[in-house]
Design an enzyme around this catalytic site. Structure first.
Site, PDB file in Angstrom:
ATOM      1  N   ARG A   6       0.818  -1.195   0.000  1.00 41.16           N
ATOM      2  CA  ARG A   6       0.000   0.000   0.000  1.00 41.16           C
ATOM      3  C   ARG A   6       0.862   1.260   0.000  1.00 41.16           C
ATOM      4  O   ARG A   6       2.005   1.243   0.393  1.00 41.16           O
ATOM      5  CB  ARG A   6      -0.904   0.034   1.244  1.00 41.16           C
ATOM      6  CG  ARG A   6      -2.036  -0.958   1.246  1.00 41.16           C
ATOM      7  CD  ARG A   6      -2.944  -0.737   2.450  1.00 41.16           C
ATOM      8  NE  ARG A   6      -3.575   0.573   2.411  1.00 41.16           N
ATOM      9  CZ  ARG A   6      -3.367   1.527   3.322  1.00 41.16           C
ATOM     10  NH1 ARG A   6      -2.534   1.327   4.316  1.00 41.16           N
ATOM     11  NH2 ARG A   6      -3.994   2.682   3.225  1.00 41.16           N
ATOM     12  N   LYS A  19       3.008  -8.166  11.081  1.00 41.30           N
ATOM     13  CA  LYS A  19       2.358  -8.369   9.787  1.00 41.30           C
ATOM     14  C   LYS A  19       2.710  -9.733   9.204  1.00 41.30           C
ATOM     15  O   LYS A  19       3.872 -10.069   9.022  1.00 41.30           O
ATOM     16  CB  LYS A  19       2.763  -7.263   8.809  1.00 41.30           C
ATOM     17  CG  LYS A  19       1.987  -7.299   7.494  1.00 41.30           C
ATOM     18  CD  LYS A  19       2.190  -6.013   6.723  1.00 41.30           C
ATOM     19  CE  LYS A  19       1.410  -6.020   5.414  1.00 41.30           C
ATOM     20  NZ  LYS A  19       1.496  -4.730   4.706  1.00 41.30           N
ATOM     21  N   ARG A  40      -2.233   3.492  13.122  1.00 41.75           N
ATOM     22  CA  ARG A  40      -1.339   2.999  14.157  1.00 41.75           C
ATOM     23  C   ARG A  40      -2.011   3.101  15.515  1.00 41.75           C
ATOM     24  O   ARG A  40      -2.834   3.996  15.744  1.00 41.75           O
ATOM     25  CB  ARG A  40      -0.024   3.793  14.167  1.00 41.75           C
ATOM     26  CG  ARG A  40       0.717   3.736  12.837  1.00 41.75           C
ATOM     27  CD  ARG A  40       1.969   4.600  12.841  1.00 41.75           C
ATOM     28  NE  ARG A  40       2.573   4.648  11.519  1.00 41.75           N
ATOM     29  CZ  ARG A  40       3.656   5.360  11.220  1.00 41.75           C
ATOM     30  NH1 ARG A  40       4.243   6.091  12.146  1.00 41.75           N
ATOM     31  NH2 ARG A  40       4.142   5.359   9.994  1.00 41.75           N
TER      32      ARG A  40
END
Length: 327
Positions: A123, A188, A323
């Site tokens: 992204r 992730k 975040r």
């Protein structure tokens, strides 16, 4: 299959293989073996060379196999057999589908999977780091009759489908981060990228890219600027990328078919339950601006609803970086 891929297939067990033995099996010289192994090492694979013993991969791996993939797809193999593009190397699986299948009349469910991706995208213009032959880089295409506005929320629906595939593979404890990430232990594990092409009145072509960390080598890990985890680290086993690929394809096919029929609505409630940041204080970075508040949920289009004092604001994917606010 290229000579390089053949050498890798022979070495995929993680054992030592001498240059002489590899050359005999493939009918090439030791010098050719050495040259190809060097190229494999330059691509990001960790290969050990020991005098008198030969070459050895740092970790075993499972190469993608067209026949096994079709077998694992079961009944769905019939509809996807002629739409499965399995490549050794490509710049981007999304770009490959955009350039090679966009004109096809029957495009739905067309898939591209590559062992190596030279220019993978994440992204907001970031690069997607993936060790060759160790991770899953997969894209699926689908054409909708309506305009782009009708596919709002599709990336979130795909996140739910990807989570189901990972859970069926054997991963527990994973969750979603708005808009396009799968996290495990706040690191992730996987991500999605949606490319949309179409006029306001339609039709709309969607190419959905999926990246899953199977195994990230130490040299490649040095280029990742956020907490990450791979399947090998979670399970302690070599990732069976054929089984993983088949599961992802099956769940994405189901997702696309349901989304085409009913839109984002059937996925909204489960996505909110799986959102790891739900009800937590978050900070959104939008260019040079920041917005802090509590993540309340998502609206009917997949936009993230943030509350700050008495104000509520909706953010849409592609605009922001999300975040947590640390205490």
């Amino acid at each position: 299959m290229s000579t390089r891929a053949e050498i890798l297939r022979l070495m995929s067990d993680g054992a030592f293989h001498s240059g002489t033995d590899l050359g005999k099996k493939l009918g090439i010289t030791r010098a050719a073996v050495c040259k190809n192994v060097h190229h494999l090492a330059q691509s990001g694979l960790e290969i050990h060379r020991v005098t008198g013993r030969g070459y050895k991969l740092d970790t075993p791996l499972t190469l993608l196999d067209h026949s096994r993939l079709l077998k694992l797809l079961g009944k769905s193999a019939t509809e996807i057999r002629d739409r499965l593009h399995l490549l050794d190397e490509v710049d981007s699986t999304n770009r490959y589908l955009s350039e090679h299948v966009v004109a096809n009349a029957d495009i739905n469910g067309t898939v591209c999977i590559s062992e190596t991706q030279l220019s993978g995208r994440g992204r907001r213009g970031r690069s997607w780091v993936a060790t060759p032959y160790c991770n899953l880089m997969l894209s699926m295409a689908w054409r909708f009759p309506g305009g782009p506005g009708l596919v709002s929320g599709l990336s979130l629906a795909a996140g739910v489908a990807l989570l189901h595939a990972l859970e069926e593979y054997g991963v527990s404890g994973a969750g979603l981060k708005w808009p396009n990430d799968v996290l495990w232990d706040n690191r992730k594990l996987a991500g999605l990228l949606v490319d949309v092409q179409g006029e306001a009145a339609g039709p709309t072509l969607v190419i959905l890219g999926v990246g899953i960390n199977g195994h990230i080598s130490q040299p490649d890990a040095a280029h990742i600027d956020q907490p990450w985890v791979d399947l090998q680290g979670i399970t302690g086993k070599t990732t069976d990328r054929n089984r993983l690929s088949a599961l992802v394809m099956l769940h994405l096919l189901d997702m696309f078919q349901l989304f085409a029929d009913k839109g984002f609505a059937p996925f909204r409630e489960e996505w909110q339950k799986r959102h790891l940041f739900h009800g937590r204080r978050v900070r959104l970075i939008q260019g040079d601006r920041e917005f802090s508040g509590t993540a309340e949920g998502i609206d009917e289009t997949g936009g993230l609803v943030i509350r700050h004092a008495r104000n509520r604001k909706v953010f849409h994917s592609g605009e922001v970086s999300l975040r947590l606010v640390r205490a």
